[in-house]
Design a protein around this motif. Structure first.
Motif, PDB file in Angstrom:
ATOM      1  N   ALA A  24      19.521   0.214 -27.448  1.00 54.38           N
ATOM      2  CA  ALA A  24      19.426  -0.385 -28.794  1.00 54.38           C
ATOM      3  C   ALA A  24      20.290   0.291 -29.851  1.00 54.38           C
ATOM      4  O   ALA A  24      20.602  -0.324 -30.871  1.00 54.38           O
ATOM      5  N   CYS A  25      20.639   1.536 -29.660  1.00 47.73           N
ATOM      6  CA  CYS A  25      21.540   2.248 -30.591  1.00 47.73           C
ATOM      7  C   CYS A  25      22.523   2.983 -29.705  1.00 47.73           C
ATOM      8  O   CYS A  25      22.372   4.162 -29.429  1.00 47.73           O
ATOM      9  N   ALA A  26      23.527   2.252 -29.236  1.00 50.01           N
ATOM     10  CA  ALA A  26      24.224   2.680 -28.015  1.00 50.01           C
ATOM     11  C   ALA A  26      25.497   3.490 -28.222  1.00 50.01           C
ATOM     12  O   ALA A  26      25.915   4.213 -27.326  1.00 50.01           O
ATOM     13  N   ALA A  27      26.146   3.323 -29.378  1.00 56.21           N
ATOM     14  CA  ALA A  27      27.476   3.928 -29.531  1.00 56.21           C
ATOM     15  C   ALA A  27      27.408   5.449 -29.673  1.00 56.21           C
ATOM     16  O   ALA A  27      26.463   5.946 -30.283  1.00 56.21           O
ATOM     17  N   PRO A  28      28.383   6.178 -29.106  1.00 56.57           N
ATOM     18  CA  PRO A  28      29.597   5.719 -28.414  1.00 56.57           C
ATOM     19  C   PRO A  28      29.408   5.394 -26.925  1.00 56.57           C
ATOM     20  O   PRO A  28      30.390   5.251 -26.201  1.00 56.57           O
ATOM     21  N   GLY A  29      28.170   5.296 -26.482  1.00 61.97           N
ATOM     22  CA  GLY A  29      27.948   4.747 -25.138  1.00 61.97           C
ATOM     23  C   GLY A  29      27.716   5.768 -24.039  1.00 61.97           C
ATOM     24  O   GLY A  29      27.678   5.409 -22.862  1.00 61.97           O
ATOM     25  N   GLY A  30      27.534   7.027 -24.411  1.00 62.95           N
ATOM     26  CA  GLY A  30      27.314   8.061 -23.389  1.00 62.95           C
ATOM     27  C   GLY A  30      26.151   7.707 -22.476  1.00 62.95           C
ATOM     28  O   GLY A  30      26.273   7.755 -21.248  1.00 62.95           O
ATOM     29  N   LYS A  31      25.045   7.308 -23.083  1.00 61.68           N
ATOM     30  CA  LYS A  31      23.849   7.046 -22.262  1.00 61.68           C
ATOM     31  C   LYS A  31      23.948   5.692 -21.570  1.00 61.68           C
ATOM     32  O   LYS A  31      23.497   5.548 -20.438  1.00 61.68           O
ATOM     33  N   THR A  32      24.574   4.710 -22.219  1.00 62.73           N
ATOM     34  CA  THR A  32      24.776   3.405 -21.550  1.00 62.73           C
ATOM     35  C   THR A  32      25.539   3.618 -20.249  1.00 62.73           C
ATOM     36  O   THR A  32      25.157   3.091 -19.193  1.00 62.73           O
ATOM     37  N   CYS A  33      26.616   4.387 -20.330  1.00 59.09           N
ATOM     38  CA  CYS A  33      27.448   4.603 -19.139  1.00 59.09           C
ATOM     39  C   CYS A  33      26.644   5.303 -18.047  1.00 59.09           C
ATOM     40  O   CYS A  33      26.739   4.946 -16.872  1.00 59.09           O
ATOM     41  N   HIS A  34      25.851   6.266 -18.431  1.00 58.92           N
ATOM     42  CA  HIS A  34      25.073   7.001 -17.429  1.00 58.92           C
ATOM     43  C   HIS A  34      24.045   6.087 -16.756  1.00 58.92           C
ATOM     44  O   HIS A  34      23.837   6.149 -15.540  1.00 58.92           O
ATOM     45  N   ILE A  35      23.415   5.218 -17.551  1.00 60.53           N
ATOM     46  CA  ILE A  35      22.447   4.255 -16.984  1.00 60.53           C
ATOM     47  C   ILE A  35      23.151   3.403 -15.920  1.00 60.53           C
ATOM     48  O   ILE A  35      22.639   3.196 -14.816  1.00 60.53           O
ATOM     49  N   LEU A  36      24.361   2.930 -16.239  1.00 58.01           N
ATOM     50  CA  LEU A  36      25.107   2.065 -15.315  1.00 58.01           C
ATOM     51  C   LEU A  36      25.584   2.839 -14.080  1.00 58.01           C
ATOM     52  O   LEU A  36      25.637   2.287 -12.977  1.00 58.01           O
ATOM     53  N   GLU A  37      25.942   4.106 -14.276  1.00 52.33           N
ATOM     54  CA  GLU A  37      26.379   4.911 -13.126  1.00 52.33           C
ATOM     55  C   GLU A  37      25.219   5.109 -12.150  1.00 52.33           C
ATOM     56  O   GLU A  37      25.392   5.069 -10.937  1.00 52.33           O
ATOM     57  N   ARG A  38      24.033   5.318 -12.695  1.00 58.28           N
ATOM     58  CA  ARG A  38      22.861   5.571 -11.832  1.00 58.28           C
ATOM     59  C   ARG A  38      22.334   4.308 -11.173  1.00 58.28           C
ATOM     60  O   ARG A  38      21.757   4.366 -10.101  1.00 58.28           O
TER      61      ARG A  38
END
Ligand SMILES: C[S@@+](CC[C@H](N)C(=O)[O-])C[C@H]1O[C@@H](n2cnc3c(N)ncnc32)[C@H](O)[C@@H]1O
Length: 416
Positions: free
Chosen positions: A237-251
């Motif tokens: 919900a508050c994603a930028a710059p996307g560090g955690k979004t990317c990690h979620i997708l990697e996992r």
């Protein structure tokens, strides 16, 4: 001066300034700027003893020149002669030639009086923190005050998160060893590599290929706690710059959907860059998480990560400008914004779904007190695994703990 007088962040101004210089000078500028912001109370304490009255108007810039000069004399390995000569000559380029004599006299007096060995008997000045924040730390963590203040003052190590879609941690560690890069592994973080020394990370093996991202160990805990499962719909919900979004997708490569939302378009662009470099995909949405009525299509999510806007008091060791940009009065406004976003996000979660609340703050108002108030307002919310036995709720990580930044996590479950 731009940070302290004009309230601009280093993130906004430093890269553009550094662009004008060689790589070596870029590193030097960074070291000087970060150093002065880290040590500001002590540098000002010394300056006040040497300068009869504060400089005003167009002469004000010379105070910052003096701070840089004193910083070099007290904390850097630059020779005394070079530090004084270069600092005095900066008056020329800054168009305050008439103050060359004054700057020279102040720096020579600093050396003659051996002020670098005179540290005041004042814990707040020595802490490097602004008074209001020192008091907060003292109030909430009296037993850990010394260790905590020290950790907030130190330079942080660089944490890498190895992109498991591209390479294993073992293989990446081998690559680093071959290039004689010093590093250590973390027992608690499956994908982490810690570099004790700062350096140009774009020169590390596999930067272009997206083999790794830079992300502190505390931030690396989010994806594991969220624990997204195949075919789920996830909202960051508050994603930028996307560090955690990317990690979620990697996992978890088999999600049905992952929406990365942020209110700031320029910061959303940074998510796109990070996704591209790491070769990942998410749906990006520029929107206000506090007003889902303007953008939500009514389909609920299995899990929501709410990495809320916060005081960032947990990451001061990485961003020393935060100490001076953040004011005591900001905290209540942030607490209100956080609770508004939490309340707005809750209906977007499926019954049985989970919402991970996170901040990089060490202040209880933004963290466990925020959660306690939320649980009072929402009777269909309960504490999730890893945090349910906690009293107070959630996990508060303090700066320096296992080399991590200060962070807070709390998992909230929605009843069926
Ligand atoms: C702590 S940062 C998020 C860091 C990010 N999760 C990561 O790991 O890279 C908080 C973000 O919230 C965004 N933000 C602030 N208010 C918001 C709002 N009302 N709606 C959506 N995003 C918001 C800010 O632009 C900022 O990018």
């Amino acid at each position: 001066m731009q940070v302290l007088e004009n309230g601009l962040s280093l993130r906004e101004i430093l890269p553009a300034e550094q662009q004008k210089f060689s790589d070596k000078d870029k590193a030097w500028i960074q070291q000087m700027v970060f150093g002065v912001l880290r040590q500001l109370p002590l540098l000002q304490f010394w300056m006040r003893q040497l300068l009869e009255k504060p400089l005003k108007g167009k002469n004000k810039v010379a105070e910052f020149v003096i701070l840089l000069g004193i910083y070099q004399l007290a904390f850097s390995r630059v020779s005394t002669h070079a530090a004084v000569a270069e600092t005095v000559s900066a008056c020329q380029s800054l168009k305050v030639q008439s103050l060359k004599g004054l700057v020279n006299a102040v720096l020579r007096n600093f050396i003659r009086q051996d002020l670098a060995t005179h540290t005041p008997d004042n814990a707040q000045i020595k802490s490097g923190l602004p008074n209001w924040l020192y008091k907060q730390v003292e109030q909430h963590y009296p037993e850990k005050l010394g260790v905590l203040v020290d950790a907030m003052h130190q330079q942080a190590p660089i944490w890498l998160r190895v992109n498991q879609r591209q390479i294993t941690v073992q293989d990446y560690a081998k690559q680093l060893s071959e290039q004689q890069v010093e590093f250590s592994l973390s027992a608690e973080h499956a994908e982490a590599i810690i570099l004790p020394r700062a350096g140009d990370i774009t020169q590390l093996p596999g930067y272009q290929q997206g083999w790794f991202a830079v992300q502190d160990g505390a931030a690396q805990m989010a994806a594991a706690l969220l624990d997204a499962q195949p075919n789920e719909r996830i909202l960051d919900a508050c994603a930028a710059p996307g560090g955690k979004t990317c990690h979620i997708l990697e996992r978890q490569p088999n999600l049905q959907e992952c929406i990365a939302l942020d209110v700031d378009q320029s910061r959303l662009d940074r998510i796109a860059e990070n996704l591209q470099r790491l070769q990942l995909n998410a749906d990006l949405l520029c929107a206000d998480a506090a007003s889902p009525d303007k953008w939500w299509d009514g389909r609920q999510f299995d899990r929501i990560l709410l990495d809320a806007p916060c005081s960032a008091t947990g990451v001061i060791r990485r961003h020393p400008d935060i100490k001076w940009l953040r004011k005591a009065k900001d905290i209540d406004e942030l607490v209100q914004l956080q609770s508004k976003i939490m309340d707005a996000m809750w209906p977007l979660l499926k019954p049985g779904g989970s919402m991970l609340y996170a901040t990089c703050s060490i202040l209880p108002k933004e963290n466990h007190q925020q959660i306690s108030a939320f649980l009072q307002r929402h009777k269909d919310a309960s504490l999730g695994a890893t945090t349910q036995h906690g009293d107070p709720p959630g996990r508060q990580i303090l700066p320096g703990e296992s080399q991590m930044d200060g962070f807070y996590y709390c998992m909230l479950l929605k009843s069926q």
